[in-house]
Design a protein around this motif. Structure first.
Motif, PDB file in Angstrom:
ATOM      1  N   MET A 150       4.584   5.480   6.720  1.00 40.56           N
ATOM      2  CA  MET A 150       4.637   4.023   6.626  1.00 40.56           C
ATOM      3  C   MET A 150       5.537   3.440   7.713  1.00 40.56           C
ATOM      4  O   MET A 150       5.252   2.376   8.277  1.00 40.56           O
ATOM      5  CB  MET A 150       5.163   3.613   5.252  1.00 40.56           C
ATOM      6  N   SER A 199       0.828  -1.204   0.000  1.00 39.03           N
ATOM      7  CA  SER A 199       0.000   0.000   0.000  1.00 39.03           C
ATOM      8  C   SER A 199       0.863   1.254   0.000  1.00 39.03           C
ATOM      9  O   SER A 199       0.551   2.239  -0.683  1.00 39.03           O
ATOM     10  CB  SER A 199      -0.918  -0.008   1.219  1.00 39.03           C
ATOM     11  N   ALA A 200       1.955   1.204   0.791  1.00 42.43           N
ATOM     12  CA  ALA A 200       2.842   2.367   0.824  1.00 42.43           C
ATOM     13  C   ALA A 200       3.475   2.609  -0.542  1.00 42.43           C
ATOM     14  O   ALA A 200       3.586   3.754  -1.004  1.00 42.43           O
ATOM     15  CB  ALA A 200       3.918   2.157   1.889  1.00 42.43           C
ATOM     16  N   THR A 255       8.186  11.051  -1.641  1.00 42.94           N
ATOM     17  CA  THR A 255       7.869   9.844  -0.853  1.00 42.94           C
ATOM     18  C   THR A 255       8.309   9.945   0.592  1.00 42.94           C
ATOM     19  O   THR A 255       8.039   9.039   1.371  1.00 42.94           O
ATOM     20  CB  THR A 255       8.562   8.630  -1.496  1.00 42.94           C
ATOM     21  N   GLN A 259       2.244   1.688  -3.439  1.00 43.70           N
ATOM     22  CA  GLN A 259       1.212   2.189  -4.338  1.00 43.70           C
ATOM     23  C   GLN A 259       0.890   3.651  -4.039  1.00 43.70           C
ATOM     24  O   GLN A 259       0.679   4.457  -4.957  1.00 43.70           O
ATOM     25  CB  GLN A 259      -0.062   1.335  -4.197  1.00 43.70           C
ATOM     26  N   GLU A 260       0.849   3.981  -2.743  1.00 38.48           N
ATOM     27  CA  GLU A 260       0.567   5.368  -2.382  1.00 38.48           C
ATOM     28  C   GLU A 260       1.678   6.289  -2.861  1.00 38.48           C
ATOM     29  O   GLU A 260       1.420   7.404  -3.330  1.00 38.48           O
ATOM     30  CB  GLU A 260       0.400   5.471  -0.863  1.00 38.48           C
ATOM     31  N   ALA A 261       2.936   5.792  -2.734  1.00 37.63           N
ATOM     32  CA  ALA A 261       4.060   6.593  -3.229  1.00 37.63           C
ATOM     33  C   ALA A 261       3.968   6.776  -4.738  1.00 37.63           C
ATOM     34  O   ALA A 261       4.232   7.869  -5.274  1.00 37.63           O
ATOM     35  CB  ALA A 261       5.374   5.926  -2.850  1.00 37.63           C
ATOM     36  N   ARG A 262       3.580   5.735  -5.437  1.00 45.24           N
ATOM     37  CA  ARG A 262       3.432   5.849  -6.889  1.00 45.24           C
ATOM     38  C   ARG A 262       2.324   6.831  -7.248  1.00 45.24           C
ATOM     39  O   ARG A 262       2.469   7.666  -8.151  1.00 45.24           O
ATOM     40  CB  ARG A 262       3.132   4.468  -7.470  1.00 45.24           C
ATOM     41  N   THR A 263       1.199   6.721  -6.505  1.00 48.10           N
ATOM     42  CA  THR A 263       0.096   7.644  -6.769  1.00 48.10           C
ATOM     43  C   THR A 263       0.505   9.085  -6.469  1.00 48.10           C
ATOM     44  O   THR A 263       0.167  10.017  -7.226  1.00 48.10           O
ATOM     45  CB  THR A 263      -1.113   7.251  -5.908  1.00 48.10           C
ATOM     46  N   ALA A 264       1.234   9.251  -5.336  1.00 52.45           N
ATOM     47  CA  ALA A 264       1.687  10.602  -4.997  1.00 52.45           C
ATOM     48  C   ALA A 264       2.635  11.143  -6.064  1.00 52.45           C
ATOM     49  O   ALA A 264       2.595  12.328  -6.405  1.00 52.45           O
ATOM     50  CB  ALA A 264       2.383  10.579  -3.636  1.00 52.45           C
ATOM     51  N   ILE A 267       5.367   9.974   2.927  1.00 52.16           N
ATOM     52  CA  ILE A 267       4.638   8.701   2.857  1.00 52.16           C
ATOM     53  C   ILE A 267       5.398   7.607   3.589  1.00 52.16           C
ATOM     54  O   ILE A 267       4.843   6.864   4.411  1.00 52.16           O
ATOM     55  CB  ILE A 267       4.397   8.311   1.386  1.00 52.16           C
TER      56      ILE A 267
END
Length: 610
Positions: free
Chosen positions: A281, A29-30, A274, A32-37, A277
């Motif tokens: 994380m 999830s982290a 990141t 993916q969140e970093a990628r989204t960010a 994030i």
């Protein structure tokens, strides 16, 4: 082999394996969140770059409209220098975005401007905007430079004042890049982001925030951005800045106005995207690890109480039962462990049944022991009676043999006397009868001698000594060769512990049989020995007539013959004597034969003989 894991450790490992996906899910999830960010920040940077270059295009358009309007005003075209200066001073005070506004003659000398009080006249004939405006008879933008009066960074714009087809002069405006930078600083961007306005030569016109030592006009450090500026194309990417720090960037080109075009560039440090994030994380991971440790600790305690302890009780009870403690029972297990309760009940029932069976078995063994004792007593008595009967039979046989000798001697003597008296009688039948009487008496004497020898072999005590079997076999063979020459091969070094007199008798019988049954046939007699399972096996081999192995079971019985008396002479006692001698030495004897190919008699002399 490494130490095997216990049940408790395995349960804890299983629990850890069950919780591990949560950690992996958090990490995924982290990521993916970093990628989204990163994607969101890239889009924001693209929007910021587009807004930056659009704002610059609007400033160029506003400058064009301003200069167009000025070229038509009476104050500018009237020729009154004082009125022109006053007008431009008021206008510049209203339009703070411009560093200066002015008018030049056709040669580029400034005749009036908004900063007249600071300096009266100067020339802009060498500036790009002036040359482009006069040459192209239209609005022109110059390269970013430093102002002549104040030395501040500006972007100059110029528009020619026309008199028909002739250029009368030029009206100009200098865009103050400090104001541009102030406007850029007001743009909402991710933390750590920077904005750059880059010209078509890949040089930085203005940046925000301004860094010390980074003056306008330098070439951009990133090669991708430099080429994008030269080609004026939009895009995104990642690369190192002048300090070697990796940054994510987005760039967008503007419109061409006055012969100039700019590229808006927005960038942010890659790690900055990141950092927050992964920091969050990290906190989540610490919390998850804490939960995992607490869960594993709880599982360790609970498994020890509800699983390991009952399992250990069962194992201890099973070990005690295996050691013979048949009264062992499993104590009550903790409440709630239904499976272990059932296992304990089953174990206790099994142990009780086993104890009952063992008790029955012990009773049976006691009765069996009593029966065996009675049987042993009966066997002892039977052996004593058998020994007594054997001695009686041997004594009877010995006495009978002695008692028969005298009558047989009389029969033989009287038959010879009678034969002498009747020597002159011409009756062949009488002579035949007398010869048969004498042959029968002689045959009977041979049988009596054989029986006496068999009795002596059985009764006389053994005289143990080391016997040279090879030498003994050669002596017996030499006696036989006197009667009938025959080849004899004796293996050297054959020695044994035994009674030399009985062993001579054994070899006399075996070699005598070999001599008798191989008479007139090629091949000699062989005496040798081999090792079998730590025991020496002696062999006497011949190439004689042999016998059918179907009758081998009666070979060593007294008076049993494999061939008729008419074929080969003999009493039928020789091999029985051999068997008695071997038995008294603690050995065994057997024979192998093939009719027409020969016979091999093998024997051992027991442990004392080796």
């Amino acid at each position: 082999m490494g130490r095997r894991w216990g049940l408790r450790a395995r349960l804890v490992v299983l629990l850890a394996a069950a919780l591990a996906p949560l950690l992996l899910l958090a990490a995924w999830s982290a990521v993916q969140e970093a990628r989204t960010a990163r994607e969101l920040a890239t889009r924001q940077l693209g929007v910021a770059a587009q807004l930056l270059v659009n704002a610059q295009d609007r400033r160029a358009q506003e400058a064009q409209r301003l200069l167009t309007a000025l070229s038509l005003t009476r104050e500018i075209r009237g020729g009154d220098r004082a009125a022109c200066n006053a007008y431009l001073q008021r206008l510049r005070a209203e339009l703070q975005v411009y560093n200066n506004i002015g008018v030049t003659d056709a040669a580029g000398t400034v005749v009036c401007h908004g900063l007249w009080q600071e300096r009266a006249a100067f020339s802009i004939a060498t500036r790009d905007d002036f040359r482009r405006a006069t040459a192209g008879r239209g609005f022109a933008a110059g390269e970013a430079t430093l102002g002549v009066l104040r030395g501040l960074p500006i972007i100059p714009y110029a528009l020619p004042l026309m008199e028909g087809d002739a250029v009368r002069g030029v009206v100009f405006a200098a865009l103050d890049l400090r104001e541009v930078q102030r406007k850029m600083a007001m743009t909402e961007l991710p933390p750590g982001a920077r904005l750059h306005l880059v010209d078509a030569q890949g040089r930085v016109v203005v940046e925000s925030p301004q860094r010390p030592g980074m003056e306008p006009g330098r070439r951009v450090a990133n090669a991708l951005v430099y080429h994008a500026a030269r080609e004026m194309r939009a895009g995104t990417g990642e690369g190192a800045d002048a300090n070697g720090v990796m940054r994510v960037f987005a760039h967008s080109p503007g419109e061409t106005l006055g012969g100039a075009r700019y590229l808006g560039l927005a960038s942010v440090e890659s790690a900055q995207l990141t950092r927050s994030i992964f920091k969050r994380m990290q906190g989540e991971f610490v919390l998850l690890l804490l939960v995992l440790c607490l869960s594993l600790g709880g599982a360790w305690w609970l498994s020890g109480r509800s699983i390991v302890r009952p399992a250990r009780q069962l194992a201890d009870a099973a070990d005690a039962l295996a050691r013979g403690a048949l009264g062992t029972r499993v104590p009550d297990v903790p409440a709630g462990a239904r499976e272990f309760t059932r296992m304990a009940e089953s174990f206790n029932a099994m142990a009780q049944a086993l104890q009952a069976r063992v008790t029955e078995l012990e009773q049976l063994q006691a009765r069996q022991a009593a029966l065996l004792a009675n049987l042993a007593e009966l066997n002892t008595g039977l052996e004593q009676r058998v020994a007594e009967r054997t001695r009686e039979l041997e004594a009877f046989s010995y006495s009978i043999s002695h008692d028969l000798r005298a009558p047989l001697a009389s029969v033989g003597g009287f038959s010879r006397v009678l034969q002498e008296r009747l020597a002159g009688l011409d009756d062949p039948q009488v002579q035949h009868w007398l010869a048969r009487v004498q042959a029968g008496a002689a045959r009977m004497e041979e049988l009596i001698d054989a029986l006496l020898l068999l009795a002596r072999v059985t009764r006389e005590p053994l005289q143990w000594a080391e016997v040279d079997v090879s030498a003994l076999a050669r002596e017996v063979g030499a006696e036989l060769q006197l009667r009938e020459p025959r080849e004899l091969q004796v293996q050297d070094g054959l020695r044994a512990q035994g009674d030399a007199r009985l062993l001579r008798s054994l070899l006399q019988n075996l070699l005598g049989n070999a001599w008798k049954f191989s008479a007139g046939r090629p091949g000699g007699v062989v005496v040798a020995a081999t090792q079998r399972g730590g025991e020496r096996v002696y062999e006497v081999r011949d190439r004689g007539v042999g016998f059918d192995m179907a009758h081998a079971d009666r070979l060593f019985r007294p008076f049993q013959r494999m061939h008729g008396a008419g074929e080969f002479p003999g009493t039928g006692i020789g091999l029985a004597t051999v068997q008695r001698i071997v038995a008294r030495h603690g050995g065994q004897v057997w024979a192998r034969s093939v009719p027409g190919e020969g016979t091999t008699v093998s024997f051992t002399l027991g442990a004392q003989a080796d």
